[in-house]
Write an enzyme that holds these catalytic residues in place. Structure first.
Site, PDB file in Angstrom:
ATOM      1  N   GLU A 174       0.759  -0.996  -0.067  1.00  0.00           N
ATOM      2  CA  GLU A 174       0.004   0.085  -0.007  1.00  0.00           C
ATOM      3  C   GLU A 174       1.109   1.251  -0.157  1.00  0.00           C
ATOM      4  O   GLU A 174       0.720   2.077   0.822  1.00  0.00           O
ATOM      5  CB  GLU A 174      -0.931  -0.051   1.164  1.00  0.00           C
ATOM      6  CG  GLU A 174      -2.011  -1.140   1.020  1.00  0.00           C
ATOM      7  CD  GLU A 174      -3.018  -1.088   2.192  1.00  0.00           C
ATOM      8  OE1 GLU A 174      -2.963  -0.172   3.105  1.00  0.00           O
ATOM      9  OE2 GLU A 174      -4.055  -2.002   2.305  1.00  0.00           O
ATOM     10  N   GLU A 318      -5.487  -8.151  -0.208  1.00  0.00           N
ATOM     11  CA  GLU A 318      -6.297  -8.180   0.833  1.00  0.00           C
ATOM     12  C   GLU A 318      -7.820  -8.016   0.500  1.00  0.00           C
ATOM     13  O   GLU A 318      -8.085  -6.969  -0.443  1.00  0.00           O
ATOM     14  CB  GLU A 318      -5.785  -6.981   1.702  1.00  0.00           C
ATOM     15  CG  GLU A 318      -4.407  -7.093   2.203  1.00  0.00           C
ATOM     16  CD  GLU A 318      -3.770  -5.789   3.216  1.00  0.00           C
ATOM     17  OE1 GLU A 318      -4.971  -5.086   3.562  1.00  0.00           O
ATOM     18  OE2 GLU A 318      -2.603  -5.738   3.341  1.00  0.00           O
TER      19      GLU A 318
END
Length: 509
Positions: A174, A318
């Protein structure tokens, strides 16, 4: 009545087992108290790893498990987690409100033992933000080098003579936010440097190069994710292309409209969450097209030397439900799982299975004690959530092939997926209605024999499992369908997940 017709019992697209992957991170009580209890614990354990969790995990045949993060990966230094445990440093974790010390008792060797016990491949995420290419390279060497070097000798001293053969390596996490708040251009430059530092581990047919996975976009931002992917691949197209196995998209089914408990909801709130998970299918199609366009625009390499392949797998590293109440939970992001979570888990896995040509691997976030969990621990108790049952029921699709069908009188509240493996046919039937049972008909050109049915449902969709009631919501044997010549009549309870198993007869083979 909705009618499903199977014209041909011939498989189409291969369903990668890695689509049913998992994710664990030092966040809240996922690792400590969840997976790791310590060798001296009164809780039964395998060398410090919770025994009942391992035993239950094994039954799912998990294909891959991602670790140590997540955001925690970008502050994790792997050397803190090797060697005698009593000598390991104690660090501090501020990740997502955890605010706890990390004794580093669960490190590389413990993770690999956990993977070996449950039968999963590891996916290691390297520290790009506070680490360095040298630290990453040494971790790879420590894990995978066969030849005798200082690092491999250290691995042997620490208890593992053979290489771990870690195949998947995430390069940052991320990076658009907690991983450095980078731009795609900044990240592409860092990605080039880190991947160019990777060892190759042999040459020719004996080579075992790391499969490097790039940090993809924030899947929950419709405008940003498009621009991010376009800009990243545009940057990759400048000069020489680095190694790029996969592109890691993250997508959460946010339930943040109001601060509500994940255990109490009305019918409207049920549908808000059910419909929210369906967006992921469009995101997958969008990102796959953007990746393919980016690869197509890459300049053709000059010269006789072999260049990096113009291929990149889409990965959803995710995914899962994220309810607003988790932000205030202690331990951090602890979340109960009701039938609402089980139904969205089933729908999401069906999205992956249905689009197996577009997405190669996916990891539920997270497996233990965090968000969309399969396992919740409470002292000595290890509770299997309804999500566990969905993964258990759906594991039959690992390594199978998608099976096409036609729909008539389609009911938007009934979602269907089917696969075939050898002579076995598996049909998923998810009734997303909050309160209404449904009837459907499965019709076959040549009727197979019914083998069994499994159904997960509860009289109250708000029901969940806890230490006092560990089996309140549990998969049960479903009723055999009524057969009429070449068709089967099936009744689906409200808010339920079912898997029907059929087998080809000799006349169909």
């Amino acid at each position: 009545m909705q009618k499903i017709t199977f014209r041909k019992l011939i498989g189409e697209n291969y369903i990668y087992p890695e689509l049913q992957g998992h994710f664990i991170e030092f966040l809240g009580s996922c690792i400590y108290d969840g997976i790791w209890v310590g060798e001296d614990s009164e809780i039964p354990n395998y060398h410090g790893i919770r025994k009942d969790l391992v035993d239950a995990f094994q039954k799912l045949h998990p294909p891959v498990i991602r670790w140590p993060g997540g955001c925690y990966a970008d502050v994790y230094h792997w050397r803190n987690g090797i060697g005698p445990r009593e000598n390991r440093p104690v660090t501090y974790n501020e990740n997502f409100g955890t605010f706890e010390t990390d004794p580093n008792q669960f490190g590389t060797h413990e993770m690999m033992e956990f993977c070996e016990m449950i039968g999963a491949k590891p996916w290691f995420n390297i520290n790009m933000m506070t680490g360095s290419p040298a630290e990453m390279r040494e971790w790879m060497e420590y894990c995978n080098r066969q030849e005798s070097t200082t690092l491999t000798r250290e691995r042997k001293v620490n208890g593992h003579e053979a290489p771990f053969q870690v195949e998947y390596w995430g390069i940052g996490n991320e990076v658009w936010d907690g991983g450095g708040k980078m731009t795609p251009q900044m990240y592409a430059n860092e990605y080039r440097k880190f991947t160019s530092s990777c060892p190759s581990f042999g040459s020719g047919d004996q080579a075992f190069p790391p499969k490097c996975i790039a940090s993809g976009p924030d899947g929950n931002k419709p405008k940003e994710r498009v621009v991010w992917t376009k800009d990243f691949f545009k940057e990759m197209g400048k000069y020489r292309m680095p190694s790029l196995y996969g592109y890691d998209l993250h997508f959460y089914n946010w339930n943040l409209k109001q601060l509500q408990t994940e255990k109490k909801f009305d019918e409207k709130q049920w549908y808000d969450v059910i419909n929210g998970c369906k967006e992921l299918e469009n995101v997958i199609h969008e990102q796959r097209c953007l990746i393919d366009a980016g690869l197509e625009a890459l300049p053709k390499p000059e010269g006789p030397f072999r260049a990096a392949p113009r291929k990149c797998e889409l990965i959803v590293g995710e995914w899962g439900n994220w309810h607003s109440s988790a932000f205030n939970a202690r331990p951090a992001l602890y979340q109960q799982c009701t039938m609402r979570d089980a139904v969205t888990t089933a729908l999401t896995l069906d999205i992956f299975h249905r689009n197996t040509g577009d997405v190669r691997m996916a990891c539920v976030a997270q497996s233990v004690n965090v968000l969309n969990s399969l396992f919740l621990t409470d002292g000595e108790h290890c509770i299997l959530t309804p999500n566990y049952d969905v993964f258990d029921m759906y594991q039959v699709h690992q390594g199978a092939y998608t099976l096409g069908f036609e729909e008539k009188n389609k009911d938007p509240e009934v979602c269907i997926f089917a696969s075939i493996k050898n002579d076995d046919i598996y049909v998923n039937l998810v009734n997303t209605s909050y309160s209404e049972s449904k009837k459907i008909e499965l019709k076959f050109k040549q009727c197979p024999e019914f083998v069994e049915a499994k159904t997960l449902y509860s009289k109250d969709p708000q029901n969940y499992n806890d230490a006092k009631h560990p089996n309140r919501v549990r998969c049960k044997e479903g009723k055999a369908p009524a057969r009429e010549k070449d068709s089967f009549q099936i009744a689906l309870p409200a808010a339920s997940v079912s898997v029907y198993h059929f087998r080809k007869t000799e006349t169909e083979k």
